[in-house]
Design an enzyme around this catalytic site. Structure first.
Site, PDB file in Angstrom:
ATOM      1  N   ALA A 255       0.826  -1.213   0.000  1.00  0.00           N
ATOM      2  CA  ALA A 255       0.000   0.000   0.000  1.00  0.00           C
ATOM      3  C   ALA A 255       0.858   1.260   0.000  1.00  0.00           C
ATOM      4  O   ALA A 255       0.628   2.191  -0.785  1.00  0.00           O
ATOM      5  CB  ALA A 255      -0.936  -0.007   1.199  1.00  0.00           C
ATOM      6  N   ASP A 257       4.018   1.582  -0.891  1.00  0.00           N
ATOM      7  CA  ASP A 257       4.782   1.667  -2.136  1.00  0.00           C
ATOM      8  C   ASP A 257       3.913   2.199  -3.261  1.00  0.00           C
ATOM      9  O   ASP A 257       4.352   3.022  -4.074  1.00  0.00           O
ATOM     10  CB  ASP A 257       5.323   0.286  -2.518  1.00  0.00           C
ATOM     11  CG  ASP A 257       6.117  -0.367  -1.412  1.00  0.00           C
ATOM     12  OD1 ASP A 257       6.820   0.357  -0.673  1.00  0.00           O
ATOM     13  OD2 ASP A 257       6.040  -1.607  -1.282  1.00  0.00           O
TER      14      ASP A 257
END
Length: 306
Positions: A255, A257
């Site tokens: 999430a 990233d």
């Protein structure tokens, strides 16, 4: 030639997820690759290069082929005879994930083994991205080679983005991680830290404290904080951008990233920091509703918006 490409530096591993009894689903993921996957989906006309080192085994060959099938190259990244990729498995408690790693001898640890190839991979890039995990998998000499290559790219006009992404198991000591992170921030234009990581590494009491500390080195900072608002600090001016609440997340892997990928895609497209963070939150919310770190391109694009 005008700089147009994007390059992300680090380690992409084999990912085991979606356990059903003794059976697992295998994919490819890693923090800097997850970011590039989202960024490439959202700005697909830009050449995308994943800068690492690879083995010559069937899994490495499959990894490189998977990249190519999705429009992502490896530039002049070394392919090392006898080497192989790292591996991790995701186990879930509800939507919250835990990881088990097998990565001590991964090929990616040699990504700075050819300084000329590394520097060449960073030429003519609009954006160069790396993380604290990139730093953590390298020995001291490789880390310095990497930072010199990033500084050279920055001097040539590339925008440098960095996520400190602190993982204690990759470092000999907290002090070593602090020093390396600070060196990286000194060559960074956009910092994308996560507050709990910064609290663990530097002892910051609040996201504002993180922004204040990083603001001595970096002009644009986005402090992510899970489901809480992201704090944006640009040249000292701060703004909170609320996150998108997901009532029933499936898997939170990737999430943060993907948030980074959405934010950087929006900034490269000319959106201001607040608008970029709003779009990035929507992208992250879409990612936690699928299993594994990589959401389909269409899912990411729909969340990002026009």
């Amino acid at each position: 030639m005008a700089a147009n490409g994007v390059a992300s530096i680090g380690e992409c591993m084999l990912e085991l997820s979606g356990q059903a009894g003794p059976n697992w689903r295998m994919g490819f993921a890693g923090d800097t690759f997850n970011m590039l996957w989202a960024l490439h989906a959202l700005s697909g006309e830009r050449p995308a290069t994943y800068v690492s080192a690879f083995g010559d085994d069937p899994f490495s060959q499959g990894q490189i082929a998977f990249f190519a099938e999705n429009g992502i190259g490896i530039g002049q990244s070394p392919v090392i005879p006898g080497a192989r990729p790292g591996l991790y498995a995701i186990t879930l408690t509800g939507a919250e994930r835990a990881f088990t790693y097998w990565r001590a001898d991964a090929a990616a640890r040699q990504l700075a083994s050819d300084p000329d190839a590394l520097a060449k991979n960073l030429e003519n890039q609009a954006l160069v991205y790396f993380s604290g995990i990139t730093l953590g998998i390298l020995e001291d000499a490789g880390r310095q080679t990497l930072l010199k290559a990033v500084a050279k790219a920055r001097a040539a006009g590339s925008l440098i983005a960095f996520d400190p992404n602190y993982r204690p198991r990759l470092w000999r000591s907290r002090e070593e991680a602090q020093a390396a992170t600070s060196e990286a921030l000194a060559v960074t234009d956009i910092a994308l830290p996560t507050f709990p990581d910064e609290q663990m590494l530097f002892g910051d009491a609040t996201p504002q404290a993180t922004a204040d500390r990083l603001g001595r080195l970096v002009g644009e900072i986005v402090v992510k904080n899970g489901e809480d608002a992201a704090l944006i600090a640009v040249d000292g001016a701060c703004q909170l951008v609320p996150a998108v609440h997901v009532a029933t997340p499936v898997d939170t892997t990737g999430a943060g990233d993907s948030f980074n990928g959405g934010y950087l895609a929006a900034r490269l497209a000319g959106h201001g920091p607040a608008e970029a963070a709003e779009r990035a939150h929507r992208v992250a919310a879409a990612v936690v509703q699928v299993r594994g770190a990589l959401a389909p391109f269409e899912t990411l694009r729909a969340a990002f918006g026009n």
